[in-house]
Design a protein around this motif. Structure first.
Motif, PDB file in Angstrom:
ATOM      1  N   LYS A   5       0.745  -1.153   0.177  1.00 29.66           N
ATOM      2  CA  LYS A   5       0.099  -0.149  -0.059  1.00 29.66           C
ATOM      3  C   LYS A   5       0.805   1.370   0.247  1.00 29.66           C
ATOM      4  O   LYS A   5       0.485   2.300  -0.417  1.00 29.66           O
ATOM      5  N   ARG A   6       2.026   1.100   0.587  1.00 23.48           N
ATOM      6  CA  ARG A   6       2.990   2.468   0.421  1.00 23.48           C
ATOM      7  C   ARG A   6       4.565   1.754   0.232  1.00 23.48           C
ATOM      8  O   ARG A   6       4.478   0.683   0.414  1.00 23.48           O
ATOM      9  N   ARG A   7       5.170   3.054  -0.163  1.00 23.03           N
ATOM     10  CA  ARG A   7       6.688   2.334  -0.195  1.00 23.03           C
ATOM     11  C   ARG A   7       7.460   1.726   0.871  1.00 23.03           C
ATOM     12  O   ARG A   7       7.308   2.301   1.977  1.00 23.03           O
ATOM     13  N   THR A   8       8.275   0.882   0.677  1.00 27.66           N
ATOM     14  CA  THR A   8       9.098   0.295   1.622  1.00 27.66           C
ATOM     15  C   THR A   8      10.527   0.901   1.521  1.00 27.66           C
ATOM     16  O   THR A   8      10.943   1.237   0.552  1.00 27.66           O
ATOM     17  N   SER A   9      10.935   1.192   2.816  1.00 30.95           N
ATOM     18  CA  SER A   9      12.297   2.044   2.939  1.00 30.95           C
ATOM     19  C   SER A   9      13.246   1.044   2.425  1.00 30.95           C
ATOM     20  O   SER A   9      13.190  -0.496   2.292  1.00 30.95           O
ATOM     21  N   ARG A  10      14.417   1.462   2.009  1.00 34.70           N
ATOM     22  CA  ARG A  10      15.515   0.964   1.509  1.00 34.70           C
ATOM     23  C   ARG A  10      16.157  -0.379   2.473  1.00 34.70           C
ATOM     24  O   ARG A  10      16.574  -1.262   2.174  1.00 34.70           O
ATOM     25  N   SER A  11      16.273  -0.034   3.666  1.00 30.24           N
ATOM     26  CA  SER A  11      16.602  -0.766   4.581  1.00 30.24           C
ATOM     27  C   SER A  11      15.808  -1.985   4.790  1.00 30.24           C
ATOM     28  O   SER A  11      16.248  -3.389   5.088  1.00 30.24           O
ATOM     29  N   HIS A  15      16.750  -5.809   4.139  1.00 28.07           N
ATOM     30  CA  HIS A  15      16.711  -6.842   5.090  1.00 28.07           C
ATOM     31  C   HIS A  15      15.926  -7.889   4.627  1.00 28.07           C
ATOM     32  O   HIS A  15      16.384  -9.167   4.752  1.00 28.07           O
ATOM     33  N   ARG A  16      14.852  -7.674   4.001  1.00 25.44           N
ATOM     34  CA  ARG A  16      13.843  -8.772   3.564  1.00 25.44           C
ATOM     35  C   ARG A  16      14.678  -9.658   2.572  1.00 25.44           C
ATOM     36  O   ARG A  16      14.831 -10.737   2.544  1.00 25.44           O
TER      37      ARG A  16
END
Length: 65
Positions: A5-11, A15-16
């Motif tokens: 639903k929204r942007r995921t942070s680079r970190s 990590h994922r």
């Protein structure tokens, strides 16, 4: 497929990705010409039919048709 639903942070993204692990292929014992070879499960049928060399894992060359 699920859509975020929204942007995921680079970190969080990195990590994922780093948490993902590949599993080694299951090796199955196969008897060819009286010798036992350990072959990945997905190649057992090809080894039985003589299409794949059990020692090297490479495709066996056939004569020209």
């Amino acid at each position: 497929m699920a859509v975020p639903k929204r942007r995921t942070s680079r970190s969080n993204t990195r990590h994922r990705r780093s948490a993902w692990k590949a599993a080694p292929a299951d090796l199955v014992p196969v008897v060819v010409n009286g010798e036992v070879h350990a072959v990945p499960r997905r190649l057992v049928a090809a080894v039985h039919h003589g299409l794949v060399d059990p020692v090297t894992g490479r495709v066996v060359k056939r004569g020209a048709r």
